[in-house]
Design a protein around this motif. Structure first.
Motif: not given
Length: 198
Positions: A66-70
Protein backbone atom coordinates in the motif's frame (compact mmCIF):
# COMPACT_ATOMS: atom_id res chain seq x y z
CA UNK A 1 14.37 29.04 -40.76
CA UNK A 2 16.98 28.98 -38.01
CA UNK A 3 15.87 27.70 -34.64
CA UNK A 4 17.47 26.39 -31.51
CA UNK A 5 16.65 24.97 -28.10
CA UNK A 6 18.71 24.09 -25.06
CA UNK A 7 17.80 22.50 -21.76
CA UNK A 8 19.36 21.50 -18.47
CA UNK A 9 17.72 19.07 -16.07
CA UNK A 10 18.69 18.23 -12.50
CA UNK A 11 17.04 15.66 -10.25
CA UNK A 12 17.50 14.80 -6.58
CA UNK A 13 16.04 11.57 -5.20
CA UNK A 14 15.64 10.52 -1.58
CA UNK A 15 14.61 7.16 -0.19
CA UNK A 16 14.67 6.02 3.41
CA UNK A 17 14.26 2.29 3.94
CA UNK A 18 12.21 2.14 0.69
CA UNK A 19 9.44 3.59 2.83
CA UNK A 20 9.69 7.37 2.57
CA UNK A 21 10.33 8.63 -0.94
CA UNK A 22 10.89 12.09 -2.35
CA UNK A 23 12.08 13.62 -5.60
CA UNK A 24 12.88 17.20 -6.56
CA UNK A 25 13.34 18.11 -10.21
CA UNK A 26 14.55 21.40 -11.67
CA UNK A 27 14.86 22.21 -15.33
CA UNK A 28 15.63 25.30 -17.34
CA UNK A 29 14.96 25.48 -21.06
CA UNK A 30 15.79 28.02 -23.73
CA UNK A 31 13.99 28.53 -27.04
CA UNK A 32 14.79 30.89 -29.89
CA UNK A 33 11.08 31.14 -30.62
CA UNK A 34 11.11 33.95 -28.07
CA UNK A 35 13.01 37.23 -27.94
CA UNK A 36 16.49 36.91 -26.36
CA UNK A 37 15.25 38.46 -23.10
CA UNK A 38 12.67 35.67 -22.82
CA UNK A 39 14.73 32.70 -24.07
CA UNK A 40 14.88 30.95 -20.71
CA UNK A 41 12.10 29.39 -18.67
CA UNK A 42 12.53 27.78 -15.24
CA UNK A 43 10.43 24.85 -14.10
CA UNK A 44 10.21 22.83 -10.89
CA UNK A 45 8.48 19.74 -9.56
CA UNK A 46 8.31 17.97 -6.21
CA UNK A 47 6.91 14.53 -5.51
CA UNK A 48 6.68 12.33 -2.46
CA UNK A 49 5.54 8.84 -1.56
CA UNK A 50 4.85 6.83 1.57
CA UNK A 51 4.82 3.02 1.51
CA UNK A 52 2.42 2.43 4.39
CA UNK A 53 2.63 -1.36 4.12
CA UNK A 54 6.26 -1.22 5.29
CA UNK A 55 5.33 0.38 8.60
CA UNK A 56 5.49 -1.80 11.71
CA UNK A 57 1.94 -0.89 12.69
CA UNK A 58 0.53 -2.10 9.36
CA UNK A 59 -0.98 -5.57 9.72
CA UNK A 60 -3.15 -7.09 7.00
CA UNK A 61 -3.75 -10.59 5.70
CA UNK A 62 -5.26 -9.19 2.49
CA UNK A 63 -3.17 -6.15 1.48
CA UNK A 64 0.42 -6.95 0.47
CA UNK A 65 1.45 -3.45 -0.62
CA UNK A 66 0.00 0.00 0.00
CA UNK A 67 1.49 3.29 -1.12
CA UNK A 68 0.20 6.85 -1.30
CA UNK A 69 1.89 9.56 -3.36
CA UNK A 70 1.53 13.17 -4.38
CA UNK A 71 3.27 15.53 -6.79
CA UNK A 72 3.17 19.15 -7.83
CA UNK A 73 5.09 20.81 -10.62
CA UNK A 74 5.33 23.81 -12.92
CA UNK A 75 6.09 23.20 -16.59
CA UNK A 76 6.00 25.32 -19.73
CA UNK A 77 5.66 25.14 -23.49
CA UNK A 78 7.01 27.12 -26.43
CA UNK A 79 4.41 25.94 -28.96
CA UNK A 80 4.32 29.04 -31.12
CA UNK A 81 5.78 30.06 -34.47
CA UNK A 82 9.36 31.29 -34.42
CA UNK A 83 10.47 34.88 -35.03
CA UNK A 84 7.13 36.51 -34.17
CA UNK A 85 8.99 38.73 -31.72
CA UNK A 86 10.84 40.44 -34.57
CA UNK A 87 9.48 42.67 -37.33
CA UNK A 88 9.82 40.96 -40.71
CA UNK A 89 8.98 41.92 -44.28
CA UNK A 90 8.30 39.95 -47.47
CA UNK A 91 9.20 41.11 -50.99
CA UNK A 92 6.25 41.44 -53.38
CA UNK A 93 7.05 41.75 -57.08
CA UNK A 94 4.89 44.24 -58.99
CA UNK A 95 3.22 45.65 -55.89
CA UNK A 96 5.54 48.55 -55.12
CA UNK A 97 5.76 52.16 -56.21
CA UNK A 98 4.55 53.13 -59.71
CA UNK A 99 6.29 56.14 -61.29
CA UNK A 100 4.56 57.70 -64.31
CA UNK A 101 3.48 55.06 -66.80
CA UNK A 102 6.15 52.58 -65.71
CA UNK A 103 5.65 49.16 -64.23
CA UNK A 104 5.16 48.71 -60.52
CA UNK A 105 8.36 48.13 -58.62
CA UNK A 106 9.01 45.52 -55.97
CA UNK A 107 7.23 46.28 -52.73
CA UNK A 108 7.44 45.16 -49.15
CA UNK A 109 4.69 43.56 -47.13
CA UNK A 110 4.80 43.63 -43.33
CA UNK A 111 4.58 40.20 -41.77
CA UNK A 112 3.27 39.42 -38.28
CA UNK A 113 3.08 42.42 -35.98
CA UNK A 114 5.92 41.71 -33.53
CA UNK A 115 5.27 40.75 -29.93
CA UNK A 116 8.60 40.79 -28.06
CA UNK A 117 6.86 39.99 -24.75
CA UNK A 118 5.66 36.50 -25.69
CA UNK A 119 7.22 33.85 -23.44
CA UNK A 120 6.79 30.35 -21.99
CA UNK A 121 3.35 29.26 -20.84
CA UNK A 122 3.02 28.22 -17.19
CA UNK A 123 1.42 24.85 -16.41
CA UNK A 124 0.71 23.94 -12.79
CA UNK A 125 0.21 20.18 -12.48
CA UNK A 126 -0.85 18.31 -9.34
CA UNK A 127 -1.43 14.61 -8.83
CA UNK A 128 -2.57 12.49 -5.86
CA UNK A 129 -2.45 8.72 -6.10
CA UNK A 130 -2.69 5.42 -4.33
CA UNK A 131 -1.26 2.01 -5.27
CA UNK A 132 -2.09 -1.31 -3.71
CA UNK A 133 -1.59 -5.02 -4.29
CA UNK A 134 -3.75 -7.65 -2.61
CA UNK A 135 -4.29 -11.39 -2.30
CA UNK A 136 -0.64 -12.42 -2.63
CA UNK A 137 -0.06 -9.74 -5.26
CA UNK A 138 -2.69 -11.16 -7.59
CA UNK A 139 -4.94 -8.10 -7.63
CA UNK A 140 -3.42 -4.64 -8.25
CA UNK A 141 -5.12 -1.28 -8.09
CA UNK A 142 -3.81 2.17 -8.98
CA UNK A 143 -5.92 5.33 -8.73
CA UNK A 144 -4.94 8.95 -9.44
CA UNK A 145 -6.62 12.31 -9.22
CA UNK A 146 -4.92 14.84 -11.48
CA UNK A 147 -5.34 18.53 -12.20
CA UNK A 148 -3.62 20.83 -14.69
CA UNK A 149 -4.06 24.59 -14.77
CA UNK A 150 -2.42 26.52 -17.61
CA UNK A 151 -1.91 30.28 -17.55
CA UNK A 152 -0.25 32.36 -20.25
CA UNK A 153 -1.24 29.83 -22.89
CA UNK A 154 0.20 30.78 -26.28
CA UNK A 155 -2.80 31.77 -28.33
CA UNK A 156 -3.61 33.98 -31.32
CA UNK A 157 -6.04 36.77 -30.34
CA UNK A 158 -9.22 37.52 -32.22
CA UNK A 159 -8.83 39.87 -35.20
CA UNK A 160 -11.41 42.18 -33.60
CA UNK A 161 -8.76 43.23 -31.05
CA UNK A 162 -6.49 44.64 -33.76
CA UNK A 163 -6.87 47.26 -36.46
CA UNK A 164 -5.15 46.88 -39.80
CA UNK A 165 -2.60 44.28 -38.68
CA UNK A 166 -2.81 40.93 -40.35
CA UNK A 167 -1.57 38.38 -39.50
CA UNK A 168 -1.89 38.76 -35.75
CA UNK A 169 0.92 37.73 -33.38
CA UNK A 170 0.70 35.05 -30.74
CA UNK A 171 0.30 36.24 -27.15
CA UNK A 172 0.23 34.69 -23.66
CA UNK A 173 -3.51 35.24 -23.23
CA UNK A 174 -5.06 31.78 -22.96
CA UNK A 175 -5.88 29.66 -19.92
CA UNK A 176 -7.24 26.17 -19.45
CA UNK A 177 -8.02 23.83 -16.59
CA UNK A 178 -8.13 20.04 -16.81
CA UNK A 179 -8.87 17.54 -14.06
CA UNK A 180 -9.93 13.96 -13.77
CA UNK A 181 -9.47 10.50 -12.33
CA UNK A 182 -7.42 7.64 -13.75
CA UNK A 183 -7.93 4.11 -12.42
CA UNK A 184 -6.10 0.94 -13.40
CA UNK A 185 -7.03 -2.54 -12.14
CA UNK A 186 -5.10 -5.70 -13.02
CA UNK A 187 -5.30 -9.33 -11.99
CA UNK A 188 -2.58 -11.98 -12.37
CA UNK A 189 -2.86 -15.59 -11.29
CA UNK A 190 -1.70 -19.11 -12.11
CA UNK A 191 -4.59 -21.53 -11.96
CA UNK A 192 -2.70 -24.59 -13.09
CA UNK A 193 0.50 -25.67 -14.79
CA UNK A 194 -0.92 -24.88 -18.23
CA UNK A 195 -3.25 -21.98 -17.44
CA UNK A 196 -2.38 -18.46 -16.35
CA UNK A 197 -4.59 -15.41 -16.32
CA UNK A 198 -3.54 -11.81 -16.68
Amino acid sequence: NEAGSLGYVGRLNYSYDDKYLAEFLYRTDASTKFAPANYWGEFYSLSGGWVISKESFFKSSVIDFLKVRASVGVLGKDDTKAWQWRQRFTYQDGKGLVVGNGAASTGLKMEVTPNPDVTWSQELKTNYGIETRMFDNRLSLSADYFQKKVDGLLFTPSASLYLGTVPIPTANIGSTETKGIDVTVSYNDTWSKNFKIN
